[in-house]
Design a protein around this motif. Structure first.
Motif, PDB file in Angstrom:
ATOM      1  N   ALA A  43       0.845  -1.118   0.129  1.00  0.00           N
ATOM      2  CA  ALA A  43      -0.149  -0.015  -0.150  1.00  0.00           C
ATOM      3  C   ALA A  43       1.010   1.262   0.147  1.00  0.00           C
ATOM      4  CB  ALA A  43      -0.916   0.024   1.286  1.00  0.00           C
ATOM      5  N   THR A  44       0.518   2.213  -0.675  1.00  0.00           N
ATOM      6  CA  THR A  44       1.242   3.747  -0.682  1.00  0.00           C
ATOM      7  C   THR A  44       0.806   4.280   0.558  1.00  0.00           C
ATOM      8  OG1 THR A  44      -0.477   4.662  -1.996  1.00  0.00           O
ATOM      9  CG2 THR A  44       1.137   3.436  -3.334  1.00  0.00           C
ATOM     10  N   ALA A  45       1.647   5.296   0.491  1.00  0.00           N
ATOM     11  CA  ALA A  45       1.326   6.188   1.942  1.00  0.00           C
ATOM     12  C   ALA A  45       0.174   6.873   1.662  1.00  0.00           C
ATOM     13  CB  ALA A  45       2.456   7.261   1.705  1.00  0.00           C
ATOM     14  N   ASP A  46      -0.426   7.236   0.506  1.00  0.00           N
ATOM     15  CA  ASP A  46      -1.571   7.848   0.516  1.00  0.00           C
ATOM     16  C   ASP A  46      -2.774   7.020   0.603  1.00  0.00           C
ATOM     17  OD1 ASP A  46      -0.776  10.468  -0.683  1.00  0.00           O
ATOM     18  OD2 ASP A  46      -0.912   9.913  -2.484  1.00  0.00           O
ATOM     19  N   GLU A  47      -2.617   5.591   0.335  1.00  0.00           N
ATOM     20  CA  GLU A  47      -3.569   4.560   0.760  1.00  0.00           C
ATOM     21  C   GLU A  47      -3.484   4.230   2.152  1.00  0.00           C
ATOM     22  OE1 GLU A  47      -3.540   1.848  -3.320  1.00  0.00           O
ATOM     23  OE2 GLU A  47      -1.839   1.626  -1.841  1.00  0.00           O
ATOM     24  N   VAL A  48      -2.395   4.470   2.980  1.00  0.00           N
ATOM     25  CA  VAL A  48      -2.309   4.252   4.460  1.00  0.00           C
ATOM     26  C   VAL A  48      -3.145   5.211   4.846  1.00  0.00           C
ATOM     27  CG1 VAL A  48      -0.771   4.185   6.345  1.00  0.00           C
ATOM     28  CG2 VAL A  48      -0.153   2.868   4.266  1.00  0.00           C
ATOM     29  N   LEU A  49      -2.664   6.710   4.474  1.00  0.00           N
ATOM     30  CA  LEU A  49      -3.468   7.912   4.894  1.00  0.00           C
ATOM     31  C   LEU A  49      -5.131   7.634   4.950  1.00  0.00           C
ATOM     32  CD1 LEU A  49      -0.899  10.720   4.100  1.00  0.00           C
ATOM     33  CD2 LEU A  49      -1.291   9.689   6.504  1.00  0.00           C
ATOM     34  N   ALA A  50      -5.417   7.512   3.777  1.00  0.00           N
ATOM     35  CA  ALA A  50      -6.812   7.130   3.417  1.00  0.00           C
ATOM     36  C   ALA A  50      -7.495   6.355   4.088  1.00  0.00           C
ATOM     37  CB  ALA A  50      -6.945   7.111   1.993  1.00  0.00           C
ATOM     38  N   ALA A  51      -6.881   5.146   4.478  1.00  0.00           N
ATOM     39  CA  ALA A  51      -7.403   4.083   5.401  1.00  0.00           C
ATOM     40  C   ALA A  51      -7.635   4.480   6.728  1.00  0.00           C
ATOM     41  CB  ALA A  51      -6.497   2.708   5.541  1.00  0.00           C
ATOM     42  N   HIS A  52      -6.688   5.613   7.302  1.00  0.00           N
ATOM     43  CA  HIS A  52      -6.956   5.893   8.800  1.00  0.00           C
ATOM     44  C   HIS A  52      -7.425   7.379   8.636  1.00  0.00           C
ATOM     45  CE1 HIS A  52      -4.867   2.474  10.268  1.00  0.00           C
ATOM     46  NE2 HIS A  52      -4.137   2.392   9.354  1.00  0.00           N
ATOM     47  N   ALA A  53      -8.202   7.806   7.682  1.00  0.00           N
ATOM     48  CA  ALA A  53      -8.653   9.340   7.473  1.00  0.00           C
ATOM     49  C   ALA A  53      -9.401   9.606   8.637  1.00  0.00           C
ATOM     50  CB  ALA A  53      -9.233   9.666   6.086  1.00  0.00           C
ATOM     51  N   GLY A  54     -10.149   8.767   9.020  1.00  0.00           N
ATOM     52  CA  GLY A  54     -11.035   9.272  10.341  1.00  0.00           C
ATOM     53  C   GLY A  54     -10.411   9.506  11.527  1.00  0.00           C
ATOM     54  N   LYS A  55      -9.436   8.604  11.794  1.00  0.00           N
ATOM     55  CA  LYS A  55      -8.710   9.080  13.143  1.00  0.00           C
ATOM     56  C   LYS A  55      -7.666   9.983  12.836  1.00  0.00           C
ATOM     57  CE  LYS A  55      -7.659   7.694  17.281  1.00  0.00           C
ATOM     58  NZ  LYS A  55      -8.610   7.535  18.206  1.00  0.00           N
ATOM     59  N   ILE A  56      -7.225  10.318  11.836  1.00  0.00           N
ATOM     60  CA  ILE A  56      -6.349  11.437  11.473  1.00  0.00           C
ATOM     61  C   ILE A  56      -7.043  12.638  11.757  1.00  0.00           C
ATOM     62  CG2 ILE A  56      -4.937  12.666   9.804  1.00  0.00           C
ATOM     63  CD1 ILE A  56      -4.199   9.782   8.652  1.00  0.00           C
ATOM     64  N   ALA A  57      -8.147  12.709  11.373  1.00  0.00           N
ATOM     65  CA  ALA A  57      -9.012  13.901  11.395  1.00  0.00           C
ATOM     66  C   ALA A  57      -9.385  14.143  13.007  1.00  0.00           C
ATOM     67  CB  ALA A  57     -10.327  14.060  10.508  1.00  0.00           C
ATOM     68  N   GLU A  58      -9.724  13.134  13.544  1.00  0.00           N
ATOM     69  CA  GLU A  58      -9.875  13.321  15.029  1.00  0.00           C
ATOM     70  C   GLU A  58      -8.711  13.837  15.821  1.00  0.00           C
ATOM     71  OE1 GLU A  58      -9.990  10.054  18.712  1.00  0.00           O
ATOM     72  OE2 GLU A  58     -11.069   9.608  16.888  1.00  0.00           O
ATOM     73  N   LEU A  59      -7.614  13.243  15.367  1.00  0.00           N
ATOM     74  CA  LEU A  59      -6.303  13.838  16.189  1.00  0.00           C
ATOM     75  C   LEU A  59      -6.033  15.245  15.578  1.00  0.00           C
ATOM     76  CD1 LEU A  59      -4.418  10.456  15.599  1.00  0.00           C
ATOM     77  CD2 LEU A  59      -4.991  11.111  17.917  1.00  0.00           C
ATOM     78  N   LYS A  60      -6.227  15.588  14.581  1.00  0.00           N
ATOM     79  CA  LYS A  60      -6.133  17.114  13.943  1.00  0.00           C
ATOM     80  C   LYS A  60      -6.654  17.813  14.930  1.00  0.00           C
ATOM     81  CE  LYS A  60      -4.092  16.464   9.289  1.00  0.00           C
ATOM     82  NZ  LYS A  60      -4.257  16.614   8.106  1.00  0.00           N
ATOM     83  N   ALA A  61      -8.266  17.587  14.884  1.00  0.00           N
ATOM     84  CA  ALA A  61      -8.842  18.367  15.637  1.00  0.00           C
ATOM     85  C   ALA A  61      -8.726  18.432  17.230  1.00  0.00           C
ATOM     86  CB  ALA A  61     -10.560  17.993  15.404  1.00  0.00           C
ATOM     87  N   ARG A  62      -8.347  17.366  17.642  1.00  0.00           N
ATOM     88  CA  ARG A  62      -8.049  17.485  19.181  1.00  0.00           C
ATOM     89  C   ARG A  62      -6.829  17.928  19.756  1.00  0.00           C
ATOM     90  NH1 ARG A  62      -8.473  11.430  21.545  1.00  0.00           N
ATOM     91  NH2 ARG A  62      -6.625  11.239  20.204  1.00  0.00           N
ATOM     92  N   GLY A  63      -5.681  17.715  18.640  1.00  0.00           N
ATOM     93  CA  GLY A  63      -4.470  18.384  18.947  1.00  0.00           C
ATOM     94  C   GLY A  63      -3.917  19.532  18.197  1.00  0.00           C
TER      95      GLY A  63
END
Length: 188
Positions: A43-63
């Motif tokens: 999997a490419t880096a973009d695919e990894v980020l897309a697979a975890h997009a929900g958690k990344i968005a949550e962390l961005k908002a929280r931190g």
């Protein structure tokens, strides 16, 4: 599941709730996350980020994190030893160090201002936030493999400030995950 070791206390913590509590008392956030959808090793880096997009968005908002990327290290990574020399010397950062482990395992050593040095062995599904200013270093486990999502508060990323204390040389990068411990039947 992460493992926390406190060598000075001859203590090992393996229970997720106990690990979360121990780390929280020392200002470090830890949680087990759903690993996201199963991704192939290719999997490419973009695919990894897309697979975890929900958690990344949550962390961005929280931190207050503004960007995320993927670090992908294998035993065949060019310049690996030089890269590890930067990671495994005690340092601190002006911003949080946030890692969501996607593949492989590694070892964060934390050197708190008060209390003994302790090690956190992380594996896929582990999310850790080491607060800015915390003295620490990082080593790979024996298979020399880690793939992790990193989040940053500053788009330029983080800069390590090395302590040159030498304390990192007093601790061995010993992992105790399932692939590092041979079954009793194979040790005869």
């Amino acid at each position: 599941m992460a493992i926390v070791r406190v060598p000075a206390e001859n203590r090992t913590i393996r229970d997720d709730d106990a690990i979360t509590r121990y780390l929280s008392e020392r200002g470090i956030d830890f949680e087990r996350t759903a690993a996201g959808k199963q991704l192939p090793a290719t999997a490419t880096a973009d695919e990894v980020l897309a697979a975890h997009a929900g958690k990344i968005a949550e962390l961005k908002a929280r931190g207050g994190y503004v960007t995320a990327d993927v670090i992908d290290v294998t035993a065949k990574t060019p310049g690996l030893d030089a890269m590890l020399a930067r990671f495994n010397s005690e340092h601190w950062h002006d911003e949080d160090e946030v890692r969501l482990i996607v593949e492989g395992r590694g070892l964060f050593h934390i050197h708190p201002a008060e209390g003994p040095v302790f090690a956190i062995e992380v594996e896929p599904g582990d999310l850790i936030r080491v607060p800015r200013g915390t003295h620490h270093w990082f080593d790979l486990c024996g298979d020399r493999r880690i793939r992790a999502i990193r989040l940053f508060q500053d788009p330029s990323g983080w800069t390590p400030h090395y302590t040159s204390s030498g304390v990192d040389r007093e601790f061995q990068p010993v992992c105790f995950g399932p692939s590092d411990i041979a079954p009793a039947s194979s040790r005869m």
